[in-house]
Design an enzyme around this catalytic site. Structure first.
Site, mmCIF file in Angstrom:
data_model
loop_
_atom_site.group_PDB
_atom_site.id
_atom_site.type_symbol
_atom_site.label_atom_id
_atom_site.label_comp_id
_atom_site.label_asym_id
_atom_site.label_seq_id
_atom_site.Cartn_x
_atom_site.Cartn_y
_atom_site.Cartn_z
ATOM 1 N N GLU A 1 26.443 28.176 32.701
ATOM 2 C CA GLU A 1 25.672 28.520 33.815
ATOM 3 C C GLU A 1 26.693 29.331 35.031
ATOM 4 O OE1 GLU A 1 24.289 25.722 36.793
ATOM 5 O OE2 GLU A 1 23.146 27.393 37.432
ATOM 6 N N ASP B 1 27.996 22.258 35.662
ATOM 7 C CA ASP B 1 28.806 21.393 36.629
ATOM 8 C C ASP B 1 28.566 20.182 36.760
ATOM 9 O OD1 ASP B 1 30.300 23.863 37.627
ATOM 10 O OD2 ASP B 1 28.594 24.249 38.970
ATOM 11 N N ASP C 1 27.507 18.163 39.101
ATOM 12 C CA ASP C 1 26.713 17.814 39.928
ATOM 13 C C ASP C 1 25.227 17.857 39.487
ATOM 14 O OD1 ASP C 1 25.839 20.259 39.714
ATOM 15 O OD2 ASP C 1 26.889 21.274 41.577
ATOM 16 N N ASP D 1 22.733 20.001 40.316
ATOM 17 C CA ASP D 1 22.154 21.092 39.658
ATOM 18 C C ASP D 1 22.645 21.327 38.107
ATOM 19 O OD1 ASP D 1 21.017 21.914 41.906
ATOM 20 O OD2 ASP D 1 22.716 23.214 42.783
#
Ligand code: TSJ
Length: 641
Positions: free
Chosen positions: A429, A502, A504, A506
């Protein structure tokens, strides 16, 4: 005869038992419980609970409770008749002792046994005992409390009476042996989900689950008088049903019985769960086959007869199952489990039984509820038309990609290797992370596909939209195996597909979107174990010129202590904000190099869970979405819905 297998002569032909030492179980635990990972650990609980459920199915037990104690021991209690404690003539030992010390294969102890039982029921107690650091059983029976204790399968306290009681039942507490398992940490949610499933399948049985490890106990008591009808309602809880009633059908023939419950929602996916003797059969089998055949036949017959389906038109099996939630539960005395994971029901006569039940009772239901019949038929007709449109869109997409240079999207940096079994595709991404990945990779066998921005909301889109979507089509083209009904693993261009996002919220979001897409449109990818999630590091630790990384908080502390050494040198710790922040070399070393990276294989269960989260987050129901966000507030702050 091998040391591990001693067949005793005392048992007659009709009650053949293979008696083995429990050492065999400790030598090869995986052979008995599947694995020594978290899944095997949880399996211990199911083995014990299945005995109580058998007692409930025989009509003698109404309540079962499962408790996770502090320290991760487990207590299972029921109010059945209590395991027999009398001395067995064959062995001269109490039946209770035999249950916990002798591996039972095939026949059951104490004669009689249960009529209907899952593949392994009644086999489990001695296996659990062998794999427990300690185990204590108490039987409440004949006005007495009998108690017996074990350590790693060996008796540490012979059966003795420790008190009196006016109750009947069985209580078992066991501590899984840390020497035998990779982890001994129980997950409440896993046990909760399984116990709920069992409660749905045994109407009227009350199962409670409690987690006593925290400051305050957490738990739920589950009892469903409506059985699998309520199971369907529960599965559709975050969806919008298109008719009010759950349609319920059931019947028996000789020793076999079947029950089926269905309800359609306004979504486009098929959700079918099937069970044989309350054991989940994810690979399907004869009960599912019978159901599908009859459903298609009844819908076509009713539609044609009532002029909803015109002329020679027909709706396909898939059309009939769009938006369906179905639970199929069969019970039989001679269940044959087949397939790779013994999770497919093989008895052909069950197909006939289910077909008869659904053929008769669904047709009758439609006659009596023409309004509901019309809604369902119209949905199937819509599905049929959409499938036609999708076929055209797919052909268009195929024609279009054929014209592009080499047929591959520009967002793909392909690898040199052509043998799919050696090729890896990293789905990355963001452009900066993709840039690092392109520079850092080994281009001989690693391809990079950059994805960016918001992906299509697969929940709300029909198939034809999915096929022609500009964010998804590069992915579909790069993978090369087609999509939906056309999907063909043989044509796949990569056998390792790694989602690199990632660590996290998102990142979790994009991972959820991709998994949902794979689950719904390329399921064989997951079934074949081709989908992975990359595990990027969370921390960078620096001491002078030495740099190391850590993948968890615990590892950070450990590495930091190591680096500090006795000299108490200063170690700088920084958090990786995202993949894009790593330089190509760092990314290669920590996340992409087969020698040093960690990849997590995505299972069907992971994908199913993603699908569920997705339905909650993206579906049309507002209330469950609010609930989910409130419940998960600490993770979900940034989710953009
Ligand atoms: F797995 C286990 F053995 F450890 C275990 C068994 C654990 C727990 C929590 C419960 C049980 C269990 C066994 N509950 N209920 C029973 N019932 C019998 O074993 C039983 C009782 C009576 C008779 C009979 O014919 O009178 C027969 C059986 C099989």
């Amino acid at each position: 005869m091998s040391d591990e297998t001693k067949v005793t002569q005392e048992y007659g032909g009709e009650q053949i038992q293979v008696l083995e030492g429990l050492e065999a179980v400790r030598m090869r635990p995986g052979m008995y419980i599947g694995s020594t990972s978290s899944s095997g650990l949880h399996h211990l609980v199911y083995e014990i609970v299945d005995n109580s459920i058998d007692e409930a199915l025989a009509g003698y037990c109404k309540n079962i409770s499962v408790t996770i104690n502090p320290g991760n021991s487990i207590t299972v209690t029921d109010d059945g008749r209590g395991i027999p404690v009398d001395i067995q003539p064959q062995t001269g030992k109490p039946a209770l002792e035999v249950v916990f010390t002798v591996l039972h294969a095939g026949g059951k102890f104490g004669g009689g046994g249960y009529k209907v039982s899952g593949g392994l029921h009644g086999v489990g107690a001695s296996v659990v005992n062998a794999l427990s650091e300690w185990l204590r059983v108490r039987v409440f029976k004949n006005g007495n409390i009998y108690e017996m204790k074990f350590a790693r399968g060996n008796i540490t306290q012979e059966m003795r009476i420790v008190g009196t009681t006016d109750k009947t039942g069985t209580e078992v507490t066991f501590q899984p042996d840390p020497e035998m398992f990779d982890t001994t940490q129980y997950e409440y949610e896993i046990l909760h989900t399984r116990m709920r499933e069992k409660a749905f399948l045994t109407a009227g049985l009350s199962i409670s689950i409690t987690d006593d490890r925290g400051d305050t106990p957490v738990g739920e008591t589950m009892c469903y008088e409506g059985g699998i009808r309520e199971f369907v309602t529960w599965c559709n809880r975050n969806k919008t049903p298109i008719h009010n009633d759950v349609i319920y059908m059931s019947g028996t023939k000789d020793e076999a019985s079947a029950e089926i419950a269905i309800q359609y929602n306004d979504g486009f996916n098929e959700f079918m769960l099937s069970f044989a003797n309350e054991v989940n059969t994810p690979e399907g089998g004869m009960h599912e086959t019978g159901f599908k055949t009859a459903l298609t036949r009844v819908l076509n017959a009713y539609g044609t007869k009532n002029g909803i389906i015109k002329g020679d038109d027909k709706v396909s099996g898939e059309d009939c199952r769009e938006g369906i939630t179905a639970i199929i539960s069969v019970k039989l005395t001679d269940a044959q489990f087949e397939g790779q994971t013994k999770a497919k029901l093989g008895n052909a006569y069950i197909s006939t039984l289910v077909q008869q039940i659904v053929g008769d009772q669904l047709a009758t239901y439609f006659e009596e509820h023409p309004q509901t019949a019309k809604i369902i038929l119209e949905k199937a007709m819509m599905a049929n038309r959409a499938r036609e449109a999708a076929r055209k869109a797919r052909e268009n997409a195929r024609r279009k990609t054929g014209l592009e240079s080499g047929g591959m999207p520009d967002k793909l940096q392909d690898c040199n290797e052509k043998d799919p079994s050696l090729c890896e595709l990293y789905i990355v991404e963001g452009d900066s992370a993709a840039g690092s990945a392109i520079q850092g990779r080994d281009s001989r066998f690693q391809a990079i596909l950059a994805m960016w921005g918001k992906m299509l909301n697969v929940e709300k889109a029909r198939m034809d939209k999915v096929y022609s979507n500009e964010k998804l089509s590069p992915l579909i083209t790069a993978l090369g195996g087609g999509i939906g009904e056309d999907f063909d693993v043989e044509k796949l261009r990569y056998h390792k597909i790694v989602i690199m996002s990632d660590a996290d919220v998102d990142g979790a979001h994009i991972r959820t979107l991709l998994l949902t897409f794979f689950f719904r449109y390329m399921r064989p990818l997951i079934e074949n174990g081709f989908i992975y999630s990359a595990v990027p590091p969370l921390y960078k630790l620096k001491r002078g010129k030495t740099e190391r990384v850590a993948y968890s908080d615990e590892q950070r502390d450990q590495v930091s202590a190591e680096m500090r050494g006795d000299s108490n040198a200063k170690v700088e710790i920084s958090r990786f904000k995202g993949l894009g922040e790593m330089d190509p070399h760092e990314l290669w070393e920590t996340t992409m190099d087969p020698k040093t990276r960690t990849l997590r294989r995505i299972t069907l269960e992971d994908a199913r869970r993603a699908d569920e989260i997705f339905t909650v987050l993206m579906g049309e129901q507002v209330e469950p979405r609010k609930e989910w966000i409130e419940h998960n507030a600490k993770y979900a702050i940034n989710i953009d819905i």
